[in-house]
Structure formats: structure tokens, C-alpha cells
Design a protein around this motif. Structure first.
Motif, PDB file in Angstrom:
ATOM      1  N   HIS A  83       0.826  -1.202   0.000  1.00  0.00           N
ATOM      2  CA  HIS A  83       0.000   0.000   0.000  1.00  0.00           C
ATOM      3  C   HIS A  83       0.864   1.257   0.000  1.00  0.00           C
ATOM      4  O   HIS A  83       0.552   2.229  -0.705  1.00  0.00           O
ATOM      5  CB  HIS A  83      -0.927   0.006   1.218  1.00  0.00           C
ATOM      6  N   LEU A  84       1.932   1.257   0.779  1.00  0.00           N
ATOM      7  CA  LEU A  84       2.820   2.421   0.818  1.00  0.00           C
ATOM      8  C   LEU A  84       3.463   2.640  -0.541  1.00  0.00           C
ATOM      9  O   LEU A  84       3.552   3.775  -1.024  1.00  0.00           O
ATOM     10  CB  LEU A  84       3.882   2.225   1.904  1.00  0.00           C
ATOM     11  N   ARG A  85       3.924   1.557  -1.180  1.00  0.00           N
ATOM     12  CA  ARG A  85       4.525   1.688  -2.510  1.00  0.00           C
ATOM     13  C   ARG A  85       3.521   2.257  -3.498  1.00  0.00           C
ATOM     14  O   ARG A  85       3.844   3.151  -4.292  1.00  0.00           O
ATOM     15  CB  ARG A  85       5.001   0.317  -3.009  1.00  0.00           C
ATOM     16  N   ARG A  86       2.295   1.759  -3.447  1.00  0.00           N
ATOM     17  CA  ARG A  86       1.279   2.188  -4.404  1.00  0.00           C
ATOM     18  C   ARG A  86       0.909   3.652  -4.226  1.00  0.00           C
ATOM     19  O   ARG A  86       0.711   4.390  -5.202  1.00  0.00           O
ATOM     20  CB  ARG A  86       0.043   1.313  -4.233  1.00  0.00           C
ATOM     21  N   ASP A  87       0.811   4.095  -2.982  1.00  0.00           N
ATOM     22  CA  ASP A  87       0.288   5.421  -2.691  1.00  0.00           C
ATOM     23  C   ASP A  87       1.352   6.517  -2.639  1.00  0.00           C
ATOM     24  O   ASP A  87       1.067   7.669  -2.969  1.00  0.00           O
ATOM     25  CB  ASP A  87      -0.464   5.407  -1.361  1.00  0.00           C
ATOM     26  N   ARG A  88       2.565   6.183  -2.215  1.00  0.00           N
ATOM     27  CA  ARG A  88       3.557   7.225  -1.951  1.00  0.00           C
ATOM     28  C   ARG A  88       4.791   7.176  -2.835  1.00  0.00           C
ATOM     29  O   ARG A  88       5.548   8.139  -2.903  1.00  0.00           O
ATOM     30  CB  ARG A  88       4.024   7.155  -0.489  1.00  0.00           C
ATOM     31  N   ILE A  89       5.026   6.044  -3.493  1.00  0.00           N
ATOM     32  CA  ILE A  89       6.278   5.867  -4.226  1.00  0.00           C
ATOM     33  C   ILE A  89       5.992   5.646  -5.703  1.00  0.00           C
ATOM     34  O   ILE A  89       5.167   4.812  -6.071  1.00  0.00           O
ATOM     35  CB  ILE A  89       7.083   4.673  -3.674  1.00  0.00           C
ATOM     36  N   THR A 103      -4.790   1.204 -22.340  1.00  0.00           N
ATOM     37  CA  THR A 103      -4.383   2.439 -23.004  1.00  0.00           C
ATOM     38  C   THR A 103      -3.415   3.223 -22.119  1.00  0.00           C
ATOM     39  O   THR A 103      -3.209   2.890 -20.937  1.00  0.00           O
ATOM     40  CB  THR A 103      -5.588   3.326 -23.309  1.00  0.00           C
ATOM     41  N   ALA A 104      -2.846   4.282 -22.687  1.00  0.00           N
ATOM     42  CA  ALA A 104      -1.937   5.128 -21.911  1.00  0.00           C
ATOM     43  C   ALA A 104      -2.628   5.661 -20.660  1.00  0.00           C
ATOM     44  O   ALA A 104      -2.086   5.599 -19.550  1.00  0.00           O
ATOM     45  CB  ALA A 104      -1.439   6.285 -22.773  1.00  0.00           C
ATOM     46  N   ALA A 105      -3.852   6.174 -20.832  1.00  0.00           N
ATOM     47  CA  ALA A 105      -4.591   6.718 -19.682  1.00  0.00           C
ATOM     48  C   ALA A 105      -4.905   5.630 -18.668  1.00  0.00           C
ATOM     49  O   ALA A 105      -4.824   5.859 -17.450  1.00  0.00           O
ATOM     50  CB  ALA A 105      -5.872   7.404 -20.147  1.00  0.00           C
ATOM     51  N   GLU A 106      -5.271   4.456 -19.149  1.00  0.00           N
ATOM     52  CA  GLU A 106      -5.589   3.358 -18.229  1.00  0.00           C
ATOM     53  C   GLU A 106      -4.352   2.894 -17.475  1.00  0.00           C
ATOM     54  O   GLU A 106      -4.441   2.547 -16.290  1.00  0.00           O
ATOM     55  CB  GLU A 106      -6.212   2.204 -19.012  1.00  0.00           C
ATOM     56  N   ASN A 107      -3.198   2.887 -18.124  1.00  0.00           N
ATOM     57  CA  ASN A 107      -1.950   2.540 -17.440  1.00  0.00           C
ATOM     58  C   ASN A 107      -1.650   3.536 -16.326  1.00  0.00           C
ATOM     59  O   ASN A 107      -1.270   3.142 -15.222  1.00  0.00           O
ATOM     60  CB  ASN A 107      -0.791   2.519 -18.439  1.00  0.00           C
ATOM     61  N   VAL A 108      -1.826   4.811 -16.624  1.00  0.00           N
ATOM     62  CA  VAL A 108      -1.525   5.844 -15.623  1.00  0.00           C
ATOM     63  C   VAL A 108      -2.536   5.813 -14.486  1.00  0.00           C
ATOM     64  O   VAL A 108      -2.191   6.013 -13.313  1.00  0.00           O
ATOM     65  CB  VAL A 108      -1.493   7.239 -16.293  1.00  0.00           C
ATOM     66  N   ALA A 109      -3.791   5.526 -14.816  1.00  0.00           N
ATOM     67  CA  ALA A 109      -4.850   5.522 -13.800  1.00  0.00           C
ATOM     68  C   ALA A 109      -4.809   4.289 -12.913  1.00  0.00           C
ATOM     69  O   ALA A 109      -5.372   4.293 -11.812  1.00  0.00           O
ATOM     70  CB  ALA A 109      -6.222   5.608 -14.475  1.00  0.00           C
ATOM     71  N   LEU A 110      -4.138   3.232 -13.366  1.00  0.00           N
ATOM     72  CA  LEU A 110      -4.195   1.940 -12.674  1.00  0.00           C
ATOM     73  C   LEU A 110      -3.846   2.023 -11.183  1.00  0.00           C
ATOM     74  O   LEU A 110      -4.605   1.509 -10.353  1.00  0.00           O
ATOM     75  CB  LEU A 110      -3.293   0.937 -13.384  1.00  0.00           C
ATOM     76  N   PRO A 111      -2.718   2.658 -10.778  1.00  0.00           N
ATOM     77  CA  PRO A 111      -2.426   2.686  -9.335  1.00  0.00           C
ATOM     78  C   PRO A 111      -3.467   3.430  -8.521  1.00  0.00           C
ATOM     79  O   PRO A 111      -3.729   3.075  -7.364  1.00  0.00           O
ATOM     80  CB  PRO A 111      -1.054   3.374  -9.261  1.00  0.00           C
ATOM     81  N   LEU A 112      -4.094   4.441  -9.120  1.00  0.00           N
ATOM     82  CA  LEU A 112      -5.155   5.163  -8.408  1.00  0.00           C
ATOM     83  C   LEU A 112      -6.371   4.274  -8.217  1.00  0.00           C
ATOM     84  O   LEU A 112      -6.957   4.236  -7.125  1.00  0.00           O
ATOM     85  CB  LEU A 112      -5.542   6.424  -9.185  1.00  0.00           C
ATOM     86  N   GLU A 113      -6.764   3.571  -9.269  1.00  0.00           N
ATOM     87  CA  GLU A 113      -7.923   2.696  -9.162  1.00  0.00           C
ATOM     88  C   GLU A 113      -7.676   1.556  -8.178  1.00  0.00           C
ATOM     89  O   GLU A 113      -8.576   1.169  -7.423  1.00  0.00           O
ATOM     90  CB  GLU A 113      -8.291   2.147 -10.533  1.00  0.00           C
ATOM     91  N   LEU A 114      -6.449   1.025  -8.164  1.00  0.00           N
ATOM     92  CA  LEU A 114      -6.123  -0.018  -7.192  1.00  0.00           C
ATOM     93  C   LEU A 114      -6.202   0.504  -5.765  1.00  0.00           C
ATOM     94  O   LEU A 114      -6.463  -0.246  -4.826  1.00  0.00           O
ATOM     95  CB  LEU A 114      -4.717  -0.572  -7.469  1.00  0.00           C
ATOM     96  N   GLY A 115      -5.971   1.819  -5.617  1.00  0.00           N
ATOM     97  CA  GLY A 115      -6.054   2.434  -4.298  1.00  0.00           C
ATOM     98  C   GLY A 115      -7.454   2.848  -3.897  1.00  0.00           C
ATOM     99  O   GLY A 115      -7.642   3.412  -2.811  1.00  0.00           O
ATOM    100  N   GLY A 116      -8.428   2.615  -4.765  1.00  0.00           N
ATOM    101  CA  GLY A 116      -9.806   2.903  -4.412  1.00  0.00           C
ATOM    102  C   GLY A 116     -10.410   4.128  -5.065  1.00  0.00           C
ATOM    103  O   GLY A 116     -11.587   4.440  -4.833  1.00  0.00           O
ATOM    104  N   THR A 117      -9.644   4.850  -5.894  1.00  0.00           N
ATOM    105  CA  THR A 117     -10.184   6.011  -6.586  1.00  0.00           C
ATOM    106  C   THR A 117     -11.166   5.562  -7.652  1.00  0.00           C
ATOM    107  O   THR A 117     -10.929   4.575  -8.362  1.00  0.00           O
ATOM    108  CB  THR A 117      -9.050   6.826  -7.246  1.00  0.00           C
TER     109      THR A 117
END
Length: 240
Positions: A83-89, A103-117
Motif C-alpha cells: 500500500h505504501l509503494r502504491r500510494d507514496r512511491i 491504453t496510456a490513460a488506463e496505465n496511468v490511472a491503474l495505481p489510483l484505481e487499485l487504491g480505491g479512486t
């Protein structure tokens, strides 16, 4: 300490294969503050990538401690470290590590979505991050529709999206031409100047010049350092 994002204290890393032991890092101590970019140089096998992996919680030290914003990684369980790696690093690697069917946008959004966004909020943040690296027009393209330089900038956008406080970059310009490398470093430098802390592994003294200071590793040991007033080129001549 105020503004301290990353602290390594007497870090050692020993790899064992049967009766053979290899000491990849030996007694490394390093502090990196908000707004500071530290370049790491040294010959192949000197421990640069191992240092980056340990700093980001991808590997664990054999001895010593690693703290990110005052949180000691050794005191966390695997899920908490993840969780720390995903959110802060944020990580930027030479081989991009993009998901090919996103897609490019989906790749960039992935860590946010995994974090609950939520999906819409994550996409909005992703497109904003892509705009920051000059790629908002390719948000809906897949990695195989992008050039190497564009893929690397997508990887950087993914590393910078959200509230990333520590950015770790392992030879992010290694496969890029000079013009694209400068564009990549400009984006990285801007995020550091905005308050993140960064560690950049590079073989190129000209790229280390974007950092506030440079440290030099040899055989897993810290053997030299420069400040922003010094020329990191002397490190290469001393190592030859």
C-alpha cells in the motif's frame, strides 16, 4: 527531520546461493529531502539498482533500516508495504513496464484505481498527468501504438500521478535519444521542484547534472559524492 522523505541507515544487502554470498550493498546511509533529486552513479554491478529496489520496498535489506516519511519499512507487513509503494512511491524503469492491453490513460490511472479512486476521477487525474508530460493527445492509444520515448513518458506519468512523495528512476533515459531524454528529465525535475523527493540512477554525467547532488557507488559501497556545485564528470574519471 523536517522535509526528510527517504532515510537509509547502514543498509546492507547480501544475496546467497548455496554456499556463495554476494554483498550487493555494504553500509549505505542516505537521506533525501523533499525538493531534492539525488543521482546515483557507478559501474555495472556496483549496487545502484539494488539500492533503488530497497529504497522503494521492492527488496528488503539484510541489515540496516529504510524509512519513507518516517515510516520504517521493516516494521510493516507485506500488505502495508504494498500500500505504501502504491500510494507514496513512484517508479520509472528503463523497460517501461506498461500493461500492453491498457491504453496510456488506463496505465496511468491503474495505481489510483487499485487504491480505491473511482474510474472517472482516476481517468481525470491520469489525463492531467499525461498532459504534464506532453502526451494528453495519446491518452487512448495502446503502448504498441507509441514510440519508445512516448512509452517512457507514460511510465513517468504513472509514477507521478496522485500524491507520490518519492520518485525512483532507474536509467529512465537509457533507451531514449538525447532530445527525448532531456524532455523526460525536465518533467522529473519539475515534480521534484514541486516538493517530491527523487533518486535517479544513471550512467550519464550530463544527466546526473540535473540532480542536486550525486553519489557514487563501487562494489556496494558509497565512495564519493558531489553537491550541486560540483561536476559529476570527475566521478567517471576517478573510477576508470
Amino acid at each position: 527531520m523536517s522535509g526528510l522523505v527517504l532515510r537509509l541507515t547502514d543498509v546492507e544487502r547480501v544475496y546467497r546461493a548455496g554456499e556463495v554470498s554476494v554483498r550487493a550493498l555494504a553500509g549505505i546511509s542516505l537521506n533525501v529531502r523533499a525538493g531534492e533529486l539525488v543521482a546515483v552513479m557507478g559501474p555495472s554491478g556496483s549496487g545502484k539498482s539494488t539500492l533503488l529496489s530497497i529504497a522503494g520496498g521492492l527488496d528488503t535489506p539484510t541489515a540496516g533500516s529504510v524509512e519513507v516519511e518516517g515510516v520504517e519499512l521493516g516494521g510493516l507487513g507485506p500488505t502495508e508495504v504494498a500500500h505504501l509503494r502504491r500510494d507514496r512511491i513512484g517508479y520509472v524503469f528503463q523497460d517501461y513496464n506498461l500493461v500492453t492491453d491498457l491504453t496510456a490513460a488506463e496505465n496511468v490511472a491503474l495505481p489510483l484505481e487499485l487504491g480505491g479512486t473511482g474510474t472517472r476521477a482516476a481517468r481525470k487525474a491520469a489525463v492531467s498527468a499525461l498532459d504534464e508530460v506532453g502526451l494528453s493527445t495519446v491518452a487512448d492509444r495502446f503502448p504498441d501504438q507509441l514510440s519508445g520515448g512516448q512509452q517512457q513518458r507514460v511510465a513517468i506519468a504513472r509514477a507521478l500521478v496522485g500524491q507520490r512523495r518519492l520518485v525512483l528512476a532507474d536509467e529512465p533515459t537509457g533507451a531514449l535519444d538525447s532530445q527525448t531524454s532531456i524532455a523526460v528529465l525536465r518533467v522529473l525535475r519539475a515534480r521534484i521542484d514541486a516538493g517530491a523527493a527523487g533518486v535517479l540512477v544513471t550512467h550519464e554525467a550530463r544527466y546526473a547534472g540535473w540532480a542536486d547532488r550525486t553519489i557514487f557507488l563501487r562494489d556496494g559501497r558509497l565512495v564519493d559524492a558531489t553537491s550541486e556545485r560540483d561536476d559529476p564528470q570527475h566521478l567517471l574519471s576517478e573510477s576508470s
